[in-house]
Design a protein around this motif. Structure first.
Motif, short mmCIF file in Angstrom:
data_model
loop_
_atom_site.label_atom_id
_atom_site.label_comp_id
_atom_site.label_asym_id
_atom_site.label_seq_id
_atom_site.Cartn_x
_atom_site.Cartn_y
_atom_site.Cartn_z
N GLU A 190 0.82 -1.21 0.00
CA GLU A 190 0.00 0.00 0.00
C GLU A 190 0.86 1.25 0.00
OE1 GLU A 190 -3.95 -1.79 2.31
OE2 GLU A 190 -2.29 -0.91 3.45
N ARG A 191 1.95 1.23 0.75
CA ARG A 191 2.85 2.39 0.75
C ARG A 191 3.44 2.62 -0.63
NH1 ARG A 191 4.62 -0.03 5.75
NH2 ARG A 191 6.62 -0.69 4.85
N GLN A 192 3.88 1.56 -1.27
CA GLN A 192 4.47 1.68 -2.59
C GLN A 192 3.44 2.17 -3.61
OE1 GLN A 192 6.08 -2.24 -3.29
NE2 GLN A 192 7.98 -1.81 -2.15
N ALA A 193 2.21 1.66 -3.52
CA ALA A 193 1.16 2.09 -4.44
C ALA A 193 0.83 3.56 -4.25
CB ALA A 193 -0.08 1.23 -4.25
N LEU A 194 0.76 4.01 -3.01
CA LEU A 194 0.42 5.41 -2.73
C LEU A 194 1.50 6.36 -3.23
CD1 LEU A 194 -1.36 7.54 -1.32
CD2 LEU A 194 -0.07 7.07 0.79
N LEU A 195 2.74 6.09 -2.86
CA LEU A 195 3.84 6.97 -3.28
C LEU A 195 4.05 6.90 -4.78
CD1 LEU A 195 6.33 6.30 -0.33
CD2 LEU A 195 4.72 8.20 -0.60
N GLY A 196 3.87 5.71 -5.36
CA GLY A 196 4.00 5.58 -6.82
C GLY A 196 2.94 6.39 -7.55
N TRP A 197 1.71 6.43 -7.01
CA TRP A 197 0.66 7.22 -7.64
C TRP A 197 0.98 8.71 -7.57
CZ3 TRP A 197 -2.79 11.06 -6.38
CH2 TRP A 197 -3.85 11.25 -7.27
N PHE A 198 1.50 9.18 -6.42
CA PHE A 198 1.88 10.58 -6.30
C PHE A 198 2.92 10.96 -7.34
CE2 PHE A 198 0.62 10.60 -1.58
CZ PHE A 198 -0.57 11.24 -1.85
N ASP A 199 3.92 10.10 -7.55
CA ASP A 199 5.06 10.43 -8.38
C ASP A 199 4.86 10.10 -9.85
OD1 ASP A 199 6.26 11.14 -6.00
OD2 ASP A 199 7.33 9.25 -5.76
N GLY A 200 3.83 9.31 -10.17
CA GLY A 200 3.67 8.82 -11.53
C GLY A 200 2.96 9.80 -12.45
N THR A 201 2.82 9.39 -13.69
CA THR A 201 2.06 10.14 -14.71
C THR A 201 0.99 9.21 -15.27
OG1 THR A 201 3.64 9.50 -16.42
CG2 THR A 201 4.02 11.60 -15.31
N SER A 202 -0.03 9.80 -15.84
CA SER A 202 -1.14 9.00 -16.35
C SER A 202 -1.64 9.58 -17.66
CB SER A 202 -2.28 8.97 -15.32
OG SER A 202 -3.42 8.31 -15.85
N ASP A 203 -2.19 8.73 -18.48
CA ASP A 203 -2.80 9.17 -19.74
C ASP A 203 -4.22 9.67 -19.51
OD1 ASP A 203 -0.50 8.41 -21.09
OD2 ASP A 203 -1.22 6.37 -21.46
#
Length: 407
Positions: A190-203
């Motif tokens: 869950e921590r990885q998913a949360l921080l990854g969403w903050f830092d990621g980009t999306s189409d």
């Protein structure tokens, strides 16, 4: 046999006599709170006027001689509540005062405010607290019980009540058959998913907009700081630039002296009705503490401190209505979090979840004592049952059992 003395703070029989045409004098004996019996008198144009004037004098003397006491058994619960709130205002933090005033105004006074103090019996108070059970959680009802007890204790101190009836009530416990809500922190995934969403980009345009909202509110940095320090959201928003020491304090490690970057927690911000956003020094001595920074948190703060700014500015500043730098509202952070947490399937997450995650990580470290953990968390004692998350899959147990039992 000698005449028994009057009770403290009470008058004897009042007599009234017309001593000259149109001049009446009312007299009585009055035993002051120093134990001395004195004679009081007042005059008036009529018998009723003289007696009324003497009654006012007696009442004033009872208040003054009694150390300012204005409560009697016939006083209303609301009168004692007013004195209680004044004491809370003087001695406790603004946030505590606001909470107690809210519960009194919303729930306690509508039910008990009109009762005389002598009418606040154990049975009536028990019925009041029982009626709250369907509406409030046990923790909230305990708070209200504490408030009622504090109000009636004021009555005891003013000698309007012989004892505090709240002490005779049963403890407020979890309802039978209702499981206590278990603390829940973020798992590794869950921590990885949360921080990854903050830092990621999306189409997806909608997701990109939510990510921009989160970054504008500095949620990625706040989450990382809270995960690395266990701060309450109000404490994180109260940290100033001058509270951070990235040069570190000198400590002796396993490999010799080393410097550890730290942050000093010396305040909390909260909203108080009538005052707005207030920064206070914390509710207890345990709240004032120094926390070592993990490397990722130190790197994050180093990047922020590179930016120009006054040392007294908060790390996460906001612009006030007058354009000056001020503190962020915790409620605004919570509102932004609610708008994005569903995107990572964490609809239950609150800022306090990050603090529970920190506590869970500390609890898994066997080298640290509960005293150390309590110091880091800013608690009088480590509240394991309240903060530590349980239920993760500990795959290492299988490895240990294989090593121990494989013949």
């Amino acid at each position: 046999m000698a005449r028994p003395p009057l009770p403290l703070g009470t008058p004897g029989a009042i007599t009234a006599k017309e001593e000259s045409p149109g001049v009446w004098v009312a007299r009585c004996r009055f035993r002051d709170h120093d134990g001395v019996t004195r004679r009081l008198w007042k005059q008036g144009p009529s018998k009723t006027a003289a007696r009324g004037a003497l009654h006012h004098t007696i009442q004033d003397r009872q208040r003054g001689a009694g150390g300012g006491s204005s409560l009697t058994p016939a006083s209303r619960f609301s009168d004692a509540a007013e004195l209680y709130l004044a004491k809370i205002y003087r001695k406790r933090e603004d946030s505590t005062y606001a909470l107690y005033a809210y519960h009194l105004e919303r729930t306690v006074l509508p039910a008990l405010g009109a009762l005389q103090l002598r009418e606040c019996t154990v049975a009536r108070l028990d019925a009041f607290l029982e009626a709250l059970e369907p509406r409030y959680a046990p923790a909230t009802r305990r708070t209200m019980r504490s408030i009622v007890s504090g109000v009636l204790q004021v009555g005891v101190l003013h000698e309007a009540l012989p004892a505090n009836p709240v002490r005779e009530l049963d403890r407020i416990e979890q309802p039978k058959g209702q499981a206590k809500k278990k603390p829940r922190g973020l798992t590794v995934d869950e921590r990885q998913a949360l921080l990854g969403w903050f830092d990621g980009t999306s189409d997806d345009a909608r997701v990109r907009r939510l990510q921009r909202v989160a970054r504008a509110a500095e949620l990625p940095e706040l989450v990382r700081l809270c995960l690395g320090t266990g701060l309450r959201i109000g404490e994180a928003l109260a940290v100033r630039r001058l509270d951070v020491n990235l040069d570190g304090v000198l400590v002796r490690g396993d490999h010799g002296p080393m410097r550890v970057p730290v942050v000093t927690i010396a305040g909390n911000v909260t909203w108080v009705k009538g005052k707005g956003l207030v920064r206070h020094d914390g509710k207890s001595e345990a709240a004032l503490r120094v926390i070592p920074l993990p490397q990722f948190a130190a790197d994050l703060l180093r990047e922020r401190l590179i930016q120009p700014g006054d040392e007294s500015w908060p790390l996460f500043p906001a612009a006030g209505r007058d354009g000056r730098i001020t503190y962020r509202y915790p409620s605004n952070v919570r509102r932004t979090l609610r708008s994005v947490r569903e995107e990572v399937s964490l609809g239950w997450m609150t800022p306090h979840t990050w603090r529970r995650t920190y506590a869970t990580i500390l609890d898994d470290e066997l080298a640290m004592t509960d005293r150390m953990k309590a110091d880091l968390m800013g608690q009088a004692q480590f509240l394991k049952d309240t903060y530590v998350s349980r239920g993760e899959l500990h795959v290492g147990a299988a490895v240990l059992l294989d090593a121990a039992l494989d013949a």
